[in-house]
Structures are given as structure tokens and as C-alpha cells.
Design an enzyme around this catalytic site. Sequence first.
Site, PDB file in Angstrom:
ATOM      1  N   GLU A 217       0.891  -1.257  -0.039  1.00  0.00           N
ATOM      2  CA  GLU A 217      -0.083   0.212   0.038  1.00  0.00           C
ATOM      3  C   GLU A 217       0.879   1.223   0.073  1.00  0.00           C
ATOM      4  OE1 GLU A 217      -3.523   2.152   2.453  1.00  0.00           O
ATOM      5  OE2 GLU A 217      -3.236  -0.026   2.786  1.00  0.00           O
ATOM      6  N   LYS A 233      -8.579  -1.266   0.863  1.00  0.00           N
ATOM      7  CA  LYS A 233      -9.773  -1.549   2.209  1.00  0.00           C
ATOM      8  C   LYS A 233     -10.497  -2.692   1.357  1.00  0.00           C
ATOM      9  CE  LYS A 233      -9.650   0.047   5.320  1.00  0.00           C
ATOM     10  NZ  LYS A 233      -8.870  -0.453   6.880  1.00  0.00           N
TER      11      LYS A 233
END
Length: 406
Positions: A217, A233
Site C-alpha cells: 500500500e 480496504k
Amino acid sequence: MVFGKSTERMRQNGPDGVETLPRTIAVDVPAAPAACRRTLVERARWQWRPADGGDPAALAQEFLAAHGLPLHDLARPAAGHDPAGACGAALYVSAAAGAALLGAPPGAANPVPALPEVAVVVYGHGPAGAPAASHARWRLGGWAESWTPRQHADAVTAVRAAIGRGDVYQVNLVGHAAAPYTGDPLPALGRLAALPGARYGGTLTGPGWAIGCASPETLVELADGRLVTRPIKGTRPATAAGRAELLASAKERAEHVMIVDLERNDLARIARTGSVRVDELFAVRRWCDLWQAESTVSAAPADGLGLADLLRAVCPGGSVTGAPKLAALAHIAALEPVGRGASMGALGWVAPGRIDLGLTIRTAAVDADRVHVWAGGGITWGSDPDAEVAEAAAKTGPVRAALAGR
């Protein structure tokens, strides 16, 4: 600290009392320029803990400028790279430091007390080096969890109650585990970089501590004149059915969009007016044996934006805190029994014209005798406590396996 024949046992004091490496090794800092990794030599190091006082973001920016890396105006084109000067720097900012920058509650103590909350390591170029060899036998003991599955599930239930009261919309909960070890941990930490999808794979070491990262990420990147963040997410097993389930999940999409909106707001605070945009929404990508949903949000930096203001805007990352961020951090501080240590912070590379910081999910840290890992997930009103416990275990599984050499 037992590091076998690692470079941490060969440090010496250099100019201004900073620690330097007396020989050249291959540096594997996440996001360091690939062409430079075998020629990087440490020139200076600065670390910060809360007891030191001051604003760590401002102090980090000042330290970098003093060592030839001015980052006070990220909107300005960078000067050409001087091969004889500093190449760039590793930058680590813990989740606790990020919370401190926002004035949020400090939460539980760091389970890795040797680990600073902020570290900056400046590198220059030298002759090509090679990875430090280690012949110390590595043995990893059994894992001790910071909370039981029942305690984790109860914390999820407590967050759902807070959402029901209107206190928050979403809170990210993180658990911790530690295992004893003997031998040199650096090769084991280095294995994390080889995990599939580890965009920020690499290591950073210091006196009495080391971090190994397998993060996919992007917390924040400065490239081609734009700031970019890529929040992740939403998670499912990396099967055809898992991918279809993730794409069809209204709960996961709603949770994801909340964090995208939070990241848009974070960037808007430091962006040129009207420049924030969502370039990609809810793209499903793979990390090890998991599907994850990722979006891309970008903006043009405002004139005069410096590194310190950038860190204050994006740390700690929205995808590992929740919404609203300050309210979520208060619940995190109250519910998590162990500090986040090296996890859920920022780690990567900074230089004039180039910033690339990963969010330290899928990350491990070591101290003198233990290895530490963390994992968690975002909790919404639609979260099932037992499913959240299982998701955290799925995220930490590949990291534990890599550390064990499986």
C-alpha cells in the site's frame, strides 16, 4: 542484540557524531532507487522518541536539509542529482508519531522499546557493495498473541456500539503477536520483500532494532508533479469466488469509499485548489493469497508545501485509522492492548523531486530477542466479529510463514 554478522555490529562515529557504516553493503530500503541500491553508503542518521520533544515532522525536514536534501517546497522542480552529494534518505514514521502530530491520544506502549518513533537515514554513493553474509543459525519460537480471538471479537463489538452511538463511522483495529528468536533475524526479515505484491518490500535497521516490510500500500508518493495515495480496504481469499464476493460486497465497497473520501480530504488540505481527483476506484489486486480492493487518489501539491506539512496531513494513514480520523484514533487508543510499533506507519524513500512512502502493513520488527508482527482490519456497522478475527489471521499468515522460512 544478536544480529550475527550484520552491519549493526560494525558501526562507528562519523562527522558530527552521527553513526556511519565503515564499509559499503547493498541497501534494501523500501522504495530506494533500484539503480542505486548496491552503491548506497550511510552518511547520517537521526532518530526521535516522544521524550526528545519538539515537532518530529519539522525536525526531520530540518535534518534532511542540513544534509543536502531540501524538501521545503515539493511543488518546485528538483535540481539535477549530484552524484557526489546525498542520493536520498530512508524515512520511517510510526503510527504513534503520526498520532502525536495530530494531537491524538498516545495509546498503548510500543512493544519494541528499542524502536524509535521516527528515523531518518541519509545515503550517498560509494563503490558497489554486496549483501552482508550471515552464518548465524536462525530459529523462531512460538507466537504469543496480544489478545485472544474472543478479546479481538469483543473489541469489534465495542466499535460497532460506538458506530451505533454516532461516535465514528469506521475504526481500524490492529492486533499484535511476538515470538522469541535466536540467530540473525535480517535474512528472515529480508524474505518478506519477496512476498507477491510487496510493492514496498525491504528492510531498515538501527541500533538494537530492525524492520522488515512486505507492504502493498502506498501512503503517499510524489511523482511527475503529483501527490498520489493508494488506499487499500476490502479483503477476500485469492480465489475466483473470493474475487466475485469482494466485487459484490456492499459492505466492503461502502467501507472502501469512506476511506477514499477521507484520503481525498487529507490531500485537499495540502493540494492546489481543485486538483484532487480519484483516478481509480475499487480496483481488485492480489497480495499473496488475498484479493484486496485499492483506489488511487491524486492531487497537485500546493506551492510551498514542505515534507513536514505533508507528513502532518497523511500520517497516520486513513485506511489504518478510520473516519473521522481523530475520533477513530481515540477508540484505537482505548481498545488496543499493545502499541502498533512498526506497523501502520510510513516507511520508504525521500529525495528532492521524489517521495515514495509505503504504509507499513504486512510488516515485522525485531528487537534483541523477539520478532513482532501486527494485523487488523477496518470495522463498520456491518462487520461480523468472528469474520474480522479470521481476516486479521489471513493477513498475518504469509508474514509469519516467510519469517519461519516456509
